[in-house]
Design an enzyme around this catalytic site. Structure first.
Site, mmCIF file in Angstrom:
data_model
loop_
_atom_site.group_PDB
_atom_site.id
_atom_site.type_symbol
_atom_site.label_atom_id
_atom_site.label_comp_id
_atom_site.label_asym_id
_atom_site.label_seq_id
_atom_site.Cartn_x
_atom_site.Cartn_y
_atom_site.Cartn_z
ATOM 1 N N ASN A 132 0.867 -1.173 0.000
ATOM 2 C CA ASN A 132 0.000 0.000 0.000
ATOM 3 C C ASN A 132 0.904 1.223 0.000
ATOM 4 O O ASN A 132 1.556 1.522 0.997
ATOM 5 C CB ASN A 132 -0.931 0.006 1.220
ATOM 6 N N GLU A 152 -3.924 1.796 -2.984
ATOM 7 C CA GLU A 152 -4.120 3.197 -2.602
ATOM 8 C C GLU A 152 -3.227 4.121 -3.449
ATOM 9 O O GLU A 152 -2.503 4.966 -2.925
ATOM 10 C CB GLU A 152 -3.888 3.403 -1.102
ATOM 11 N N TYR A 171 -7.798 -3.897 -2.682
ATOM 12 C CA TYR A 171 -7.735 -2.908 -1.611
ATOM 13 C C TYR A 171 -9.107 -2.894 -0.942
ATOM 14 O O TYR A 171 -10.038 -2.245 -1.414
ATOM 15 C CB TYR A 171 -7.359 -1.531 -2.161
ATOM 16 N N ASP A 180 -3.907 -4.988 0.394
ATOM 17 C CA ASP A 180 -4.244 -4.441 1.703
ATOM 18 C C ASP A 180 -5.678 -4.865 1.977
ATOM 19 O O ASP A 180 -6.625 -4.241 1.489
ATOM 20 C CB ASP A 180 -4.100 -2.910 1.680
ATOM 21 N N ASN A 188 -6.961 -4.926 4.944
ATOM 22 C CA ASN A 188 -7.415 -4.088 6.052
ATOM 23 C C ASN A 188 -7.969 -4.884 7.233
ATOM 24 O O ASN A 188 -8.810 -4.390 7.979
ATOM 25 C CB ASN A 188 -8.435 -3.057 5.560
ATOM 26 N N ASP A 215 2.663 4.346 5.345
ATOM 27 C CA ASP A 215 2.500 3.735 6.667
ATOM 28 C C ASP A 215 2.466 2.203 6.582
ATOM 29 O O ASP A 215 2.317 1.541 7.603
ATOM 30 C CB ASP A 215 1.269 4.271 7.393
ATOM 31 N N HIS A 216 2.627 1.678 5.378
ATOM 32 C CA HIS A 216 2.703 0.226 5.170
ATOM 33 C C HIS A 216 4.103 -0.180 4.723
ATOM 34 O O HIS A 216 4.805 0.605 4.077
ATOM 35 C CB HIS A 216 1.729 -0.225 4.083
#
Length: 265
Positions: free
Chosen positions: A9, A36, A107, A150, A152, A255-256
């Site tokens: 991501n 993303e 995603y 991702d 999530n 942040d991944h």
């Protein structure tokens, strides 16, 4: 021939194109799946990636949000992507490799902050998205396929920094884990990362909110590599490149961290 696949991501492919170039240069996966991307397909800096030996691209995009892409050294035959729950979001893209393996790049919606579909529309959308994934794979059971992205959701207790504190937090609630498990079982998917790394805390995401993400280490394993049973045994060498979460050159990090696996196929 073996090939290595990575999923990441990127949190804006245009903003972090330099980080993608760095990963392609230093790690050189054969296939890189991005989520993303946050831009229309024609705004993806494809020429920069092609110059590094990745001339093949399939993608779904939209301005400012979502977006998925597959970059590859190997030729790609695009497969129809799905707009699950008819959200109009760019959340799935798929392509077939020369060896006949289909790569699905997802995603999954994050689900907002409140784990209650009556109070939070986004959480309901997430559960509905996973339900449609389940129904799709139950109706059309995949073969010779890899699913990455991702998703999530951090499904296992050791996929989060503190199970007891996280069990009521979106991404680790029992209802989300149950929905993801149903997707996995419907397709017969094997969690390749945990096949290779069966024990221990394992994360691929750390919040921007932490002043020192590395020291705090309050992570979650939200990014996954799955494979169908007919090729899962060919997978090995899974790893999460934690240091990439700290890359701040030439732009601030995602942040991944990217997740890798190699397949001898």
């Amino acid at each position: 021939m073996p090939f290595t696949l990575a999923t990441w991501n990127i949190n804006s492919v245009r903003l972090r194109a330099g980080l993608v170039e760095r990963l392609l240069t230093e790690e050189a996966p054969d296939v890189l799946c991005l989520q993303e991307c946050k831009c229309p397909v024609d705004k993806i800096p494809a020429e920069q990636f092609a110059a590094l030996g990745y001339p093949h691209l399939v993608a779904r995009g939209q301005k400012g949000y979502n977006g998925v892409a597959i970059l590859s050294k190997l030729p790609l035959e695009e497969v129809d992507g799905r707009d699950l729950v008819q959200l109009g979001h760019a959340r799935h893209v798929a392509a077939k490799l020369p060896n006949g393996v289909t790569v699905h790049n997802f995603y999954v919606p994050a689900g907002g902050d409140e784990p209650d579909r009556e109070k939070n529309v986004k959480f309901g959308q997430k559960l509905d998205y996973l339900t449609e994934m389940r129904d799709w794979f139950a109706a059309e059971r995949p073969e010779r396929a890899i699913l990455v992205g991702d998703l999530n959701i951090a499904p296992r207790e050791d996929d989060v920094w503190d199970h007891k504190k996280m069990v009521k937090i979106v991404s680790h609630t029992p209802v989300e884990v149950d929905h993801l498990t149903a997707v996995q079982e419907a397709g017969g998917w094997v969690d390749v990362t945990r096949k290779d790394i069966p024990e221990g805390l394992l994360y691929s995401w750390w919040s921007y909110r932490a002043k020192d993400w590395d020291a705090a280490d309050k992570g979650r394993r939200l990014d996954h590599v799955w494979a169908t049973p007919d090729i899962a045994d060919a997978a090995h060498s899974s790893r999460i490149l934690r240091p990439v979460r700290g890359w701040d050159t030439p732009s601030k990090p995602s942040d991944h961290a990217p997740v890798f696996a190699t397949f001898d196929l």
